[in-house]
Design a protein around this motif. Structure first.
Motif: not given
Lengths: 219, 56
Positions: B26-27, B30-31, B33-34, B37-38, B41, B44-45, B47
């Motif tokens: 599970f950990d 989660v990482y 997913i993180a 997401f990074a 992000a 996005l920076f 663009i």
């Protein structure tokens, strides 16, 4: 300096992702571990409402100034708000499947949310169906200004007048009175701010791209 | 009786090992997913910088 709120949004959402899945949550009956969806489903709806409000303000500013850039802002914010709305619906359906046993019930809040989303989809279709940019901007701005208060009534007022499975509606106690303890607040409030900031950032990028395209097209 | 206690202890150990393995799994999710997401992000920076150049 202009990047501080974007970095803040990324940091808060990063915290919401990791903290939301790993930090302890209260042991609630029926909800159990699915309460973690509170950090994703609800902030997405908050973000969507803030974006729709910004879209309506864009439409009002367009009608008072006739500046096409304001119209692009209104449509850009509404488009990203719809993305958030779809995310909110999907996370809500997953949550409903795990707690109510079905992804969609005849709940007034769910039906109102679906009608509200369709109203804004109609706004985007309306924009696509008119060729003349000035006419498109004016008609869609008027529609958008009417849409927002109706959407608020559909989401916040109507579900409170009748029986609803959602907390805080139809006589049910809200999250605040029983379930939302300090462990949840520790992630929930940053998640609301983070999701909203990221939504505004995506909308900002989309609007800036549309403005560049508009200037190129009219040069 | 001793055999039953041994089996019970082994089962307990096995269950706790399974729970531990699941928790690590599970950990890891989660990482992952993180990290995704990074990456989003970062995109996005990227663009944002590109648009800033185009706006000049």
């Amino acid at each position: 300096m202009q990047y501080w709120w974007k970095i803040l949004g990324v940091a808060l959402l990063f915290y919401a992702f990791i903290g939301g899945l790993l930090m302890p949550v209260p042991d609630l009956p029926i909800l159990e571990q699915s309460i973690r969806n509170l950090y994703y489903h609800v902030p997405m709806w908050f973000g969507m409402i803030f974006l729709l409000m910004a879209s309506m303000i864009g439409s009002i500013r367009y009608l008072s100034s006739n500046n096409m850039h304001r119209d692009l802002e209104a449509s850009g914010f509404a488009t990203v708000a719809m993305l958030y709305g779809i995310g909110g619906l999907i996370t809500g359906m997953i949550w409903a499947q795990n707690t109510w046993g079905t992804p969609w019930t005849n709940d007034p809040k769910l039906n109102s949310a679906a009608i509200g989303m369709l109203m804004y989809m109609a706004y985007l279709v309306l924009r696509g169906s008119i060729e003349d940019p000035e006419k498109k901007a004016r008609i869609s701005a008027v529609y958008n200004i009417f849409c927002f208060p109706v959407f608020l009534v559909l989401i916040f007022v109507l579900p409170r007048l009748t029986d609803s499975l959602h907390p805080g509606n139809g006589g049910n106690p809200g999250f605040n009175s029983y379930d939302l303890d300090n462990r949840l607040r520790l992630v929930f409030y940053p998640a609301v701010i983070g999701w909203s900031l990221i939504g505004f950032w995506i909308a900002n990028l989309y609007v800036r791209y549309k403005k560049i395209e508009f200037i190129k097209h009219n040069a | 009786m001793k055999i039953f206690i041994n089996i019970w202890l082994q089962m307990q150990q096995h269950t706790s090992m399974m729970a531990d393995a699941q928790s690590h799994k599970f950990d890891a999710v989660v990482y992952v997913i993180a990290v995704i997401f990074a990456l989003i992000a970062g995109f996005l920076f990227y663009i944002d910088f590109k648009l800033r150049k185009l706006e000049k």
